[in-house]
Design a protein around this motif. Structure first.
Motif, PDB file in Angstrom:
ATOM      1  N   TYR A   1     -13.495  -7.291  -7.076  1.00 22.37           N
ATOM      2  CA  TYR A   1     -12.431  -7.232  -7.981  1.00 22.37           C
ATOM      3  C   TYR A   1     -11.560  -8.611  -8.454  1.00 22.37           C
ATOM      4  O   TYR A   1     -10.953  -8.577  -9.333  1.00 22.37           O
ATOM      5  CB  TYR A   1     -11.273  -6.408  -7.231  1.00 22.37           C
ATOM      6  CG  TYR A   1     -11.409  -5.102  -6.860  1.00 22.37           C
ATOM      7  CD1 TYR A   1     -11.804  -4.557  -5.793  1.00 22.37           C
ATOM      8  CD2 TYR A   1     -11.428  -4.134  -8.246  1.00 22.37           C
ATOM      9  CE1 TYR A   1     -12.216  -3.079  -5.685  1.00 22.37           C
ATOM     10  CE2 TYR A   1     -11.393  -2.867  -8.010  1.00 22.37           C
ATOM     11  CZ  TYR A   1     -11.934  -2.218  -6.603  1.00 22.37           C
ATOM     12  OH  TYR A   1     -12.302  -0.954  -6.637  1.00 22.37           O
TER      13      TYR A   1
ATOM     14  N   SER B   1      -7.418  -2.813  -4.268  1.00 18.86           N
ATOM     15  CA  SER B   1      -7.990  -3.941  -5.051  1.00 18.86           C
ATOM     16  C   SER B   1      -6.922  -5.186  -5.103  1.00 18.86           C
ATOM     17  O   SER B   1      -7.332  -6.215  -4.956  1.00 18.86           O
ATOM     18  CB  SER B   1      -8.735  -3.491  -6.159  1.00 18.86           C
ATOM     19  OG  SER B   1      -7.735  -2.853  -7.125  1.00 18.86           O
TER      20      SER B   1
ATOM     21  N   PRO C   1      -2.790  -0.433  -5.789  1.00 17.02           N
ATOM     22  CA  PRO C   1      -3.939  -0.418  -5.546  1.00 17.02           C
ATOM     23  C   PRO C   1      -4.706  -1.534  -4.422  1.00 17.02           C
ATOM     24  O   PRO C   1      -4.137  -2.838  -4.363  1.00 17.02           O
ATOM     25  CB  PRO C   1      -4.909  -0.633  -7.027  1.00 17.02           C
ATOM     26  CG  PRO C   1      -3.717  -0.240  -7.643  1.00 17.02           C
ATOM     27  CD  PRO C   1      -2.491  -0.775  -7.110  1.00 17.02           C
TER      28      PRO C   1
ATOM     29  N   ARG D   1       0.925  -1.091  -0.030  1.00 10.52           N
ATOM     30  CA  ARG D   1      -0.143   0.035  -0.020  1.00 10.52           C
ATOM     31  C   ARG D   1       0.887   1.172   0.103  1.00 10.52           C
ATOM     32  O   ARG D   1       0.612   2.152  -0.710  1.00 10.52           O
ATOM     33  CB  ARG D   1      -0.837  -0.086   1.219  1.00 10.52           C
ATOM     34  CG  ARG D   1      -1.936   1.317   1.250  1.00 10.52           C
ATOM     35  CD  ARG D   1      -2.746   1.249   0.175  1.00 10.52           C
ATOM     36  NE  ARG D   1      -3.637   2.475  -0.155  1.00 10.52           N
ATOM     37  CZ  ARG D   1      -4.058   2.701  -1.151  1.00 10.52           C
ATOM     38  NH1 ARG D   1      -3.506   2.618  -2.170  1.00 10.52           N
ATOM     39  NH2 ARG D   1      -4.775   3.887  -1.025  1.00 10.52           N
TER      40      ARG D   1
END
Length: 437
Positions: A404, A387, A385, A380
């Protein structure tokens, strides 16, 4: 088939009451099912085969209604059993009917149904879930004491009392939620199979809440120090380091999945495995760091990929546990042995990680959950992302993750994995930079 409720006159007690029984007759053979009720002779109408009111007290009226409702339910249940046996097209006796009834009736009791679920899970090799249910049953039986609780008696008040009992032990809120969620799972199974006579679940009024726990992620510097650590005097610390880093390098693979990972799951440049927690299949591209760890244990651990399901032999050395039996019972005993070894190895490696922390003078503790959370946290921070991180971690229980899962290509997750692994090298590149289109 004759189905007749009656009083068992020969079983009278000092208060003049007799046990209510259900007599079955088929082909001149007699069977008897004993009910939990005892009535006075004047409280039962032998001609109508039902309990009757003898006074207008509210408690008495409620009791008679309860008895007659019970008899009606049992008649219906016995009728269903007879119909099922007839559909099978095989000869059956009154004993077959009473045996089937007793099995179903016993399953209406919490402790009986729990034990049968535990037994079935163990036979199926689902030892983890079986042990969770066993722990929950032990807690509930301590709460219930001498009471024999049927599922119809489980209401909101009983669940609240059970929850209060667990908190007063005392147990942490998440441990209480653990027991309640297991109880709810078994209750739902009993309800689906018809052992609960009403549709409303008491858990609607007693929700199970899991509290958020403290994040376990550590910095890239801590991970780097673990990755480069060497322990010439301790093979167990080196193995613990390898397993910790293997989890990190494979997007936070859980310890149980590493334990049961086989060498046949590693081929064509990928690790393919089925998560034991969710049953979903995952594919992870093998990066050089993962290959190095796999190569290190290839000879000594076969057929396993990593040094977890090993035990000491007569020569004092570690050897992989391998099934050498032929029967299903032998297979079940072997699976149990594997599970116990997995649990022992988990405790062993967690102790080794604590020792490693002291040796390296790390500011935080280490565990395999730390490896998993750290992968997500570092990804992160590099701008990966959310997802893709969710897919990488396998958070299939979250609605956003499910969305996702249908949209993301696994190569995107593998690209994220290489980026995170690259953070341990001086030449690590940020997410998206120099990435192949």
């Amino acid at each position: 088939m004759s189905i007749k409720p009656m009083l068992n006159i020969r079983s009278g007690t000092g208060d003049g009451r007799h046990t209510l029984v259900i007599q079955l007759i088929r082909e001149r053979r007699r069977g008897v099912i004993f009910t939990p009720y005892r009535l006075l002779p004047e409280e039962f109408d032998a001609a109508r085969r039902k309990a009757v009111v003898t006074c207008r007290r509210k408690t008495h009226l409620a009791f008679i209604r309860e008895v007659n409702l019970f008899l009606e339910n049992q008649r219906q249940e016995l009728g269903r059993i007879v119909s099922e046996l007839e559909r099978e097209g095989r000869p059956f006796t009154v004993h077959d009917v009473t045996s089937a009834y007793r099995q179903r009736y016993d399953n209406r009791y919490v402790h009986t149904f729990f034990r049968r679920q535990i037994e079935d899970l163990r036979k199926a090799g689902a030892l983890g879930t079986a042990n969770k249910y066993k722990a929950t049953l032990v807690a509930f039986e301590k709460f219930a004491g001498l009471r024999r609780v049927d599922f119809d008696s489980v209401d909101e008040n009983m669940l609240l009392d059970f929850e209060r009992y667990l908190r007063q032990i005392p147990l942490s809120p998440n441990t209480v939620a653990f027991y309640l969620s297991n109880f709810r799972a078994v209750y739902n199974k009993a309800q689906k199979r018809g052992y609960v006579t009403h549709d409303r679940s008491p858990f609607r009024a007693v929700p199970v809440h899991i509290q958020k726990t403290r994040k376990r992620a550590v910095s890239a510097e801590v991970i780097r120090r673990v990755a480069t650590a060497e322990f010439p005097d301790s093979d167990k610390l080196n193995r613990a380091r390898d397993l910790f880093m293997f989890s990190f390098y494979t997007r936070g693979m859980s310890f149980v999945d590493m334990a049961y990972l086989r060498q046949e799951d590693v081929r064509d440049g990928f690790v393919r495995y089925r998560r034991r927690k969710t049953g979903q299949v995952y594919t992870v591209r093998i990066i050089p760091e993962v290959q190095t760890i796999l190569d290190r244990y290839r000879e000594q651990c076969a057929p396993w990929a990593l040094p977890v399901l090993l035990d000491y032999g007569e020569d004092g050395l570690l050897h992989p546990l391998v099934f050498e039996g032929a029967t299903s019972d032998e297979r079940l005993r072997f699976e149990t042995k594997l599970y116990l070894r997995y649990k022992y190895s988990l405790s062993h490696y967690l102790r080794s990680l604590r020792s490693m922390r002291r040796r390296l003078d790390l500011p935080v503790g280490l565990s395999f959950n730390v490896a998993r959370h750290s992968w997500a946290s570092l990804a992160r921070r590099q701008g990966v992302p959310v997802s893709i991180i969710s897919v990488g971690l396998g958070h299939t229980s979250e609605k956003t993750t499910q969305i996702y899962l249908d949209e993301l290509d696994n190569s995107a997750v593998d690209a994220a994995n290489e980026t995170v692994a690259g953070l341990l090298k001086k030449s690590g590149t940020p997410w998206g930079k120099n990435r192949k289109k």
